[in-house]
Write an enzyme that holds these catalytic residues in place. Structure first.
Site, PDB file in Angstrom:
ATOM      1  N   ASN A  88       0.860  -1.184   0.000  1.00 50.91           N
ATOM      2  CA  ASN A  88       0.000   0.000   0.000  1.00 50.91           C
ATOM      3  C   ASN A  88       0.897   1.235   0.000  1.00 50.91           C
ATOM      4  O   ASN A  88       1.474   1.585   1.015  1.00 50.91           O
ATOM      5  CB  ASN A  88      -0.889  -0.055   1.262  1.00 50.91           C
ATOM      6  CG  ASN A  88      -1.767   1.168   1.396  1.00 50.91           C
ATOM      7  OD1 ASN A  88      -1.835   2.000   0.492  1.00 50.91           O
ATOM      8  ND2 ASN A  88      -2.449   1.277   2.532  1.00 50.91           N
ATOM      9  N   LYS A 125       0.081   4.252  -0.361  1.00 48.20           N
ATOM     10  CA  LYS A 125      -0.598   5.412   0.234  1.00 48.20           C
ATOM     11  C   LYS A 125      -0.396   6.661  -0.640  1.00 48.20           C
ATOM     12  O   LYS A 125      -0.303   6.544  -1.855  1.00 48.20           O
ATOM     13  CB  LYS A 125      -0.134   5.623   1.676  1.00 48.20           C
ATOM     14  CG  LYS A 125      -0.269   4.343   2.505  1.00 48.20           C
ATOM     15  CD  LYS A 125      -0.083   4.532   3.966  1.00 48.20           C
ATOM     16  CE  LYS A 125      -0.224   3.189   4.666  1.00 48.20           C
ATOM     17  NZ  LYS A 125      -0.154   3.296   6.116  1.00 48.20           N
ATOM     18  N   HIS A 184      -9.558   0.961   4.996  1.00 49.21           N
ATOM     19  CA  HIS A 184      -8.260   1.204   5.648  1.00 49.21           C
ATOM     20  C   HIS A 184      -8.456   2.168   6.817  1.00 49.21           C
ATOM     21  O   HIS A 184      -9.286   3.077   6.756  1.00 49.21           O
ATOM     22  CB  HIS A 184      -7.266   1.781   4.636  1.00 49.21           C
ATOM     23  CG  HIS A 184      -5.884   1.805   5.174  1.00 49.21           C
ATOM     24  ND1 HIS A 184      -5.430   2.806   6.002  1.00 49.21           N
ATOM     25  CD2 HIS A 184      -4.856   0.922   5.047  1.00 49.21           C
ATOM     26  CE1 HIS A 184      -4.182   2.540   6.356  1.00 49.21           C
ATOM     27  NE2 HIS A 184      -3.814   1.401   5.785  1.00 49.21           N
ATOM     28  N   GLU A 229      -6.826   4.625   7.816  1.00 47.49           N
ATOM     29  CA  GLU A 229      -6.655   6.055   7.536  1.00 47.49           C
ATOM     30  C   GLU A 229      -7.927   6.638   6.929  1.00 47.49           C
ATOM     31  O   GLU A 229      -8.261   7.798   7.157  1.00 47.49           O
ATOM     32  CB  GLU A 229      -5.428   6.263   6.632  1.00 47.49           C
ATOM     33  CG  GLU A 229      -4.142   6.083   7.442  1.00 47.49           C
ATOM     34  CD  GLU A 229      -2.996   5.442   6.699  1.00 47.49           C
ATOM     35  OE1 GLU A 229      -2.992   5.422   5.456  1.00 47.49           O
ATOM     36  OE2 GLU A 229      -2.077   4.924   7.379  1.00 47.49           O
ATOM     37  N   GLU A 239      -5.460  -5.081  10.440  1.00 52.47           N
ATOM     38  CA  GLU A 239      -4.432  -4.061  10.654  1.00 52.47           C
ATOM     39  C   GLU A 239      -4.740  -3.301  11.943  1.00 52.47           C
ATOM     40  O   GLU A 239      -5.531  -2.343  11.928  1.00 52.47           O
ATOM     41  CB  GLU A 239      -4.412  -3.074   9.486  1.00 52.47           C
ATOM     42  CG  GLU A 239      -4.122  -3.718   8.149  1.00 52.47           C
ATOM     43  CD  GLU A 239      -3.553  -2.708   7.169  1.00 52.47           C
ATOM     44  OE1 GLU A 239      -2.390  -2.856   6.803  1.00 52.47           O
ATOM     45  OE2 GLU A 239      -4.254  -1.759   6.802  1.00 52.47           O
ATOM     46  N   GLY A 261       2.235   2.209  10.676  1.00 46.09           N
ATOM     47  CA  GLY A 261       3.150   3.334  10.512  1.00 46.09           C
ATOM     48  C   GLY A 261       3.854   3.740  11.798  1.00 46.09           C
ATOM     49  O   GLY A 261       4.459   4.810  11.866  1.00 46.09           O
ATOM     50  N   SER A 288       3.314  -2.163  10.326  1.00 47.03           N
ATOM     51  CA  SER A 288       4.765  -2.180  10.571  1.00 47.03           C
ATOM     52  C   SER A 288       5.432  -3.503  10.186  1.00 47.03           C
ATOM     53  O   SER A 288       6.404  -3.921  10.825  1.00 47.03           O
ATOM     54  CB  SER A 288       5.073  -1.809  12.033  1.00 47.03           C
ATOM     55  OG  SER A 288       4.644  -0.491  12.281  1.00 47.03           O
TER      56      SER A 288
HETATM   57  P1  PGA Z   1       2.740   0.233   7.600  1.00 47.73           P
HETATM   58  O1  PGA Z   1       1.289   0.423   6.973  1.00 47.73           O
HETATM   59  O2  PGA Z   1       3.298  -1.044   7.036  1.00 47.73           O
HETATM   60  O3  PGA Z   1       3.505   1.442   7.178  1.00 47.73           O
HETATM   61  O4  PGA Z   1       2.553   0.148   9.084  1.00 47.73           O
HETATM   62  C1  PGA Z   1       0.443  -0.667   6.765  1.00 47.73           C
HETATM   63  C2  PGA Z   1      -0.857  -0.222   6.124  1.00 47.73           C
HETATM   64  O5  PGA Z   1      -1.320   0.877   6.445  1.00 47.73           O
HETATM   65  O6  PGA Z   1      -1.427  -0.933   5.295  1.00 47.73           O
END
Ligand code: PGA
Length: 314
Positions: free
Chosen positions: A69, A71, A154, A156, A224, A230, A270
């Site tokens: 992803n 983003k 997601h 976010e 997740e 993140g 992560s």
């Molecule tokens: P990350 O994000 O690996 O940077 O923690 C995962 C995601 O948001 O799908």
């Protein structure tokens, strides 16, 4: 397809792996059936028993799945570099690999990816057919540009943009109705975990998908935990496995045994080249959704290739 021989109760039985998918010879009587159950339990549980020469630590029956992803990151230049790293990467054969660039770069990625193993996902879609919806992108447009998947739900989009379960369910239903695969994200906030509400939150988000969709054939569930996204604070393999197991159990009880077995449940939060193998060893972890580490081609390839940790030689 690999064929391994495993010994159960003194009998040698050929077990075929197509990737990690197990297929067993047709059995038609009850003693064969009980043998099947014994073999299956050996294959499913990472075993140290001497008779087992190869074991897949996988409870689901679907192929390993790794999504990147990207983003809201990248430029024409940095994405060009990332794609060339992916083109040069050696990827294990038995993995579905999907990358999700920002919409505006999908065409560039599609046209420059020579590695045909890698599929493309959009990071969002509209709830229905296109039209007077300023700023939105329709499922039809996503398909038209050559993407086969969309990431929905997601954290976010839930927690920054404010999308709710019903809105996400509507998008999932429409995407699936047009034959676009859905990477359906779920996951709890830190305060929800600390309040002991992890399962409750995940099940409620799952139910919203289940209420909206009529088929699970093209859904991959991404668990997740929001506190791990993140942050560099990855869930331990045990924490992730516990939720994946609960999600599979929820599917078994609320959808069907077949859907519980074949739906991929991938972990995100992560994940990186250093922790993916340990996570992959968990039986209910069928792959990953990767954010930050998917922006580095070599590291993303290492995560894809952590599928090898699923195969344990005894
Ligand atoms: P990350 O994000 O690996 O940077 O923690 C995962 C995601 O948001 O799908």
């Amino acid at each position: 397809m690999a064929v391994v021989s495993t010994s159960v109760g003194g009998a040698n039985v050929a077990v075929q792996f197509s990737g990690l998918r197990k297929s067993f010879p047709k059995l038609d009587n009850s003693s064969s059936r009980s043998l099947f159950l014994k073999v299956e339990s050996h294959v499913r549980l990472a075993s140290t028993s001497k008779g087992c020469r190869a074991v897949a630590t996988m409870l689901g029956s679907g192929k390993f799945f790794v999504g990147g992803n990207w983003k809201c990151n990248g430029s024409k230049e940095s994405i060009g570099k990332l794609v060339s790293e992916l083109n040069n990467a050696t990827l294990e054969a038995d993995v579905d690999v999907v990358v999700a660039p920002p919409f505006v770069y999908i065409d560039q990625v599609k046209n420059s990816l020579v590695n045909s193993r890698i599929q493309i996902a959009a990071q969002n879609c509209w709830t229905g057919k296109g039209g007077a919806f300023t700023g939105e992108i329709s499922v039809e447009q996503i398909k038209d540009i050559g993407a086969g998947w969309v990431v929905l739900g997601h954290s976010e989009r839930r927690h920054i943009i404010g999308e709710d379960d019903q809105f996400i369910g509507k998008k999932a239903a429409y995407a699936l109705s047009q034959d676009l695969g859905v990477i359906a994200c779920i996951g709890e906030l830190l305060e929800e975990r600390e309040a002991g509400r992890t399962f409750e939150v995940c099940f409620q988000q799952l139910k919203a998908y289940a209420d909206a969709v009529s088929s699970w054939d093209k859904i991959v569930i991404a668990y997740e935990p929001v506190w791990a996204i993140g942050t560099g604070k990855v869930a331990t393999p045990e924490q992730a496995q516990e939720v994946h197991d609960a999600v599979r159990d929820w599917l078994r009880k609320n959808v069907s045994t077949e859907v519980a077995s074949k739906t991929r449940i991938i972990y995100g939060g992560s994940v990186n080249g250093g922790n993916s193998s340990e996570l992959a060893k968990q039986e209910d972890i069928d792959g990953f959704l990767v954010g930050g580490a998917s922006l580095k081609g070599v590291e993303f390839a290492a995560i894809v290739n952590s599928v090898t940790a699923k195969k344990v030689a005894a």
